[in-house]
Design an enzyme around this catalytic site. Structure first.
Site, short mmCIF file in Angstrom:
data_model
loop_
_atom_site.label_atom_id
_atom_site.label_comp_id
_atom_site.label_asym_id
_atom_site.label_seq_id
_atom_site.Cartn_x
_atom_site.Cartn_y
_atom_site.Cartn_z
N GLY A 82 0.81 -1.22 0.00
CA GLY A 82 0.00 0.00 0.00
C GLY A 82 0.83 1.26 0.00
O GLY A 82 1.95 1.29 0.50
N ARG A 146 0.98 -5.93 -4.83
CA ARG A 146 0.90 -6.75 -3.63
C ARG A 146 1.38 -8.19 -3.84
O ARG A 146 1.23 -9.03 -2.97
CB ARG A 146 -0.52 -6.74 -3.07
N ASP A 177 5.91 -7.71 5.86
CA ASP A 177 5.95 -8.89 4.99
C ASP A 177 6.93 -8.71 3.84
O ASP A 177 7.71 -9.62 3.51
CB ASP A 177 4.56 -9.17 4.40
N LYS A 203 8.40 0.74 5.36
CA LYS A 203 7.28 1.57 4.92
C LYS A 203 5.98 1.03 5.48
O LYS A 203 5.77 -0.18 5.44
CB LYS A 203 7.21 1.54 3.39
N THR A 204 5.12 1.83 5.99
CA THR A 204 3.71 1.56 6.23
C THR A 204 3.11 2.65 7.06
O THR A 204 3.64 3.03 8.10
CB THR A 204 3.43 0.21 6.94
N ASP A 206 0.61 2.34 8.75
CA ASP A 206 0.06 1.74 9.96
C ASP A 206 0.98 1.87 11.17
O ASP A 206 0.55 1.73 12.31
CB ASP A 206 -0.23 0.25 9.74
#
Lengths: 554, 554
Positions: A82, A146, A177, A203-204, A206
């Site tokens: 994402g 993805r 992941d 990266k994220t 979240d």
């Protein structure tokens, strides 16, 4: 030539700040720490990563003398998963870092994520291309995807496609992941003497790729600032109109870092933290009850308005709902043929009749719209699509029902009108804040330095980021060091341990000391939009989460 | 003391810019134009406004000499209707303007809108209070409300409550209806020699209070910038992930100015403009068809993503839906007793069975969820709650159905996955952009100047705002001049004519020349967040709508 906005034009000229060690280029002095292990399951991890396991933590210092150029190489870069604000700056950092090692170095971008590596679809990233994307949001420079890099067949394709382009180093920008898979790929290449280094970047939005060595995943700061701008605006609106409760769902599936950071920034009346729900084994009814109590207490003080924050992943943290979803997945999969012809009401009735009695009770306590969502929307594997469940509407409706019951019993006299919101996609591609612009550029530059230093299986690490950038510490962390074994799809897999909100961590503890006051008072803070040009105290901020984690105070 | 954000702290010090005429204070030289009439129904308006009709347009110039202080007065200010960014700056402008006329002047804020005037609930606005709210969003300083000032009983209460506080001048900050009522109140006070002046200020994010003399209503600029920031972020996300069509509903009931301005700022693939739907007598099916054609054309070019903007009020502009809603209102009102006991499916079935055949066909063409919404959600008068209808989901679903049919017929080969959004509350209380901060402060200061000049029944007017503030033209416009008679609730009423999007106006015409390109290409523009501290070309912007209206070009 497409039109660009005045802000894009002005922002393109921003030169991201770098750690002092990288100020003179990516050719650095590398300090090696002791050999490393893994966070758990050391032997299993060692067995899986025979050639990359145990590498030392690396810390960079500015090289003390001119060291000359390294031989020219070609490198590749991949965006995985994402979108997160700052991805383009990572690429710009890799690009500039490589050029500082040798101006003849070339960088290729694999298109649409890991798929591009497997299929051999790449474009050379020239200065013109890179310059057009500096300090911009989005992953549109080369796209993302993805696809998971997991199989030897994929790895062989990757090797062949790298060979075609003469690529000897890959930078993979992704979440936990993707970085795990980057490490598997590094191990594969190394143990097969493929001669291709692999470096990961964290990266994220979240915020759950975070540990002792990686203090933040990029994009989290910017995304939280965009959401907090909007939540602050809703707070103002609630406090002005004094007639709505706004229920705001925030992106973030597996951890509530975003909800917690936004709560710290805006001081809403209630914020659900999924990790607390799980730890306290709260039922859905208990959550509804807590929110309804806040609403009732405010109503008693004449305040029929408020703000509630809800993390997207909440529903999977509520024990009884987790069981219900598991049963539904089983039930609807086993009886797929029989129920396919049924309309949504039919499916819902079928589910209600065939669940265990405990789950049937939970199911029937949910608003009908949510019951239907649970039965209707399945992903390609036949599972409930949790991200489509409108938790914010569900909670608003259930709190309304609870209050109606209390009103009938004379326990509550107030008005309860709601508005619901979901903030997610709005924040993933925002232009990066100064923090993320600097952090990402430094991560990319660090990745180039790790390539220059001949390393593989490392994640780029930039730490001490609550201080000014010159004091940031750059280096590399062996990815194996962050791993443990976890059960995934019925098999034990090596994975980077996900960082959930720690209930004994400083951010949650601070929130916990404040929230009773925020519930009853109207203590909203209005962060406003991200600023790029103002005084440093407005533009060069770090998240409150990071400040509390590193300093224990704001 | 509550915490305030770093941006709030820095922004509090911003000194809004003023027109040159007001730079030395609100004691100005007043130039009178010719006597005025009304936009239509001149005799009817003249009869209703016997003492205020026909006043001249006023233009201010800086007073050429020191004129001494005016006698001290008390004034009152009221916020009316929905929040709009900059309301606090209007109050700050009134406050500072009054103090410039005489430091002994006092300003009272009536609480919770017009209700505060009727009930006599007010607070004196001291420098401390005003300073705490300079350049902030929201209406929380004194609150707002939607009570309409219409009856002689209310006017008498208002007179009595003003008398208690010694108030001889009122500033009413509101939209078209509130300003109409301000004028009715001005007429009442003047014809009854109450000795209370009434001045209006043009507010609404919808942008529909606008005419030859009032070139913008405040808040429109800021709200559109917040929405455009978010739409731009979604555009980036769509163009990065390349897998979603985002359907974005934008606030704005009676006019599509917001949707048009946001389209001009971000260049989406499709934007519905309600006024065009009405003018072209487009059916819902025709709208769905146009959008589906854009989706199909992009899919044929390999682009299975895009952005569609939808104005909140759309549904009332579609001729057949307008008829359907009118029938439903009638049907559900007449049979209220009979259908009250029915559940939502029962109500929907009842409606389907009892509508005219034309409306029944339209009704059955709608997604079931929307049918239910139309039957379930009624306002206190028993009418369909148009604002609750999720038009964005309805259109996304109907476009999906249309594409599925085309796919079955071999006309379309693509993927169509959607995300829906509604941007409204996020923008109403944002901190004002420089434009709105300056414009609002100037409007408030102008209102004070009109009070100082002894006028009543005027709206504060600040024009030429595409130029730097020093060149802005301040003055007053007789409210009667903007009125005509319209049918409302079965009676002819004097109202300020609402400004809809003009299909032959420069903003729409420009959009019309560009949209075919925007549909197929990916020409998104990313405006980013509002900036307060950067270079003037980034911070001191006007809307594209205004630029096109005044210059005919961007």
């Amino acid at each position: 030539m497409s039109r660009i906005s005045p802000l894009q034009k002005a922002r393109a000229a921003y030169q991201p700040k770098l750690p002092a060690a990288l100020a003179a280029g990516a050719r650095v002095k590398v300090l090696e720490g002791e050999p490393t292990a893994a966070v758990a399951d050391v032997e299993a991890i060692r067995n899986l990563f025979k050639t990359t396991f145990g590498s030392p933590v690396l810390t960079f210092e500015a090289a003390s003398c001119g060291c000359g150029e390294l031989p020219a190489i070609n490198a590749g870069v991949i965006l995985s998963g994402g979108q997160a604000p700052g991805g383009h700056n990572v690429i710009a950092g890799v690009f500039d870092g490589l050029k500082s090692l040798n101006p003849a170095n070339r960088l290729f971008g694999f298109l649409k994520g890991p798929d591009g590596l497997v299929k051999g679809e790449a474009v050379e990233l020239t200065a013109d291309i890179v310059d057009a994307y500096r300090n911009t949001g989005g992953f549109d420079m080369i796209g993302s995807g993805r696809t998971k890099l997991e199989t030897p067949e994929q790895f062989e394709c990757a090797r062949a496609n790298c060979a075609k382009l003469g690529i000897t180093a890959l930078v993979i920008i992704g979440g936990d992941d993707s970085n795990t898979n980057a490490c598997v790929l590094a191990e594969y290449f190394k143990s097969n003497q493929a001669g291709i280094q692999v470096i990961g970047c964290p990266k994220t939005i979240d915020g759950d790729l975070k540990n002792e060595w990686i203090e933040a995943s990029f994009g989290f700061d910017t995304a939280c600032r965009v959401y907090s701008e909007l939540i602050g605006n809703l707070c103002r609106d609630a406090n002005s109109a004094k007639k709505y409760w706004h229920f705001v769902k925030l992106m973030g599936r597996s951890a509530s870092h975003i909800a917690l950071e936004c709560a710290l920034q805006t001081q809403p009346n209630y914020a659900v933290i999924s990790e607390e729900v799980a730890a306290r084994k709260m039922t859905l009814g208990a959550i509804v009850d807590e929110i309804a109590q806040v609403v009732a207490a405010r109503a008693a003080a004449g305040k029929n308005f408020g703000i509630v924050l809800i993390p997207e992943g909440l529903i999977e943290f509520i024990p009884e709902i987790k069981v219900l979803i598991a049963e539904l997945n089983e039930l609807l999969a086993v009886n797929a043929a029989q129920i396919e012809a049924l309309d949504v009401e039919g499916k819902t009735a079928f589910a209600a009749a065939n669940l265990s009695s405990a789950s049937a009770a939970v199911f029937s306590s949910l608003p009908v719209g949510i019951q239907n969502q649970l039965c209707r929307d399945r992903d390609p594997h036949g599972n409930v699509q949790v991200s489509l469940i409108e938790t914010e509407k569900m909670l608003a409706a259930m709190v309304g029902e609870r209050l109606a019951a209390w009103k009938a019993a004379g326990r509550y006299k107030g008005k309860f009108a709601t508005q619901t919101h979901f903030f997610g996609y709005e924040g993933r591609c925002a232009a990066p804040s100064n923090y993320d612009a600097d952090y990402c550029y430094s991560l990319g530059y660090t990745a180039a330095a790790l390539i220059g230093a001949g390393r593989t299986g490392y994640m780029a690490s930039v730490r001490n980021t609550i201080e000014p950038a010159a004091q940031w510490i750059a280096g590399g962390i062996p990815i194996t060091m962050m791993m443990n074994m976890e059960r995934r799809h019925g098999a034990d897999k090596p994975v980077i341990r996900k960082a959930l909100v720690e209930l004994d961590g400083a951010p949650f503890r601070f929130f916990d000391t404040q929230r009773a006051g925020w519930a009853i008072e109207t203590d909203y803070v209005y962060p406003g939009p991200i600023q790029y040009f103002g005084p440093s105290e407005v533009c060069d901020l770090t998240t409150m989460t990071l400040k509390l984690e590193k300093q224990g105070r704001l």
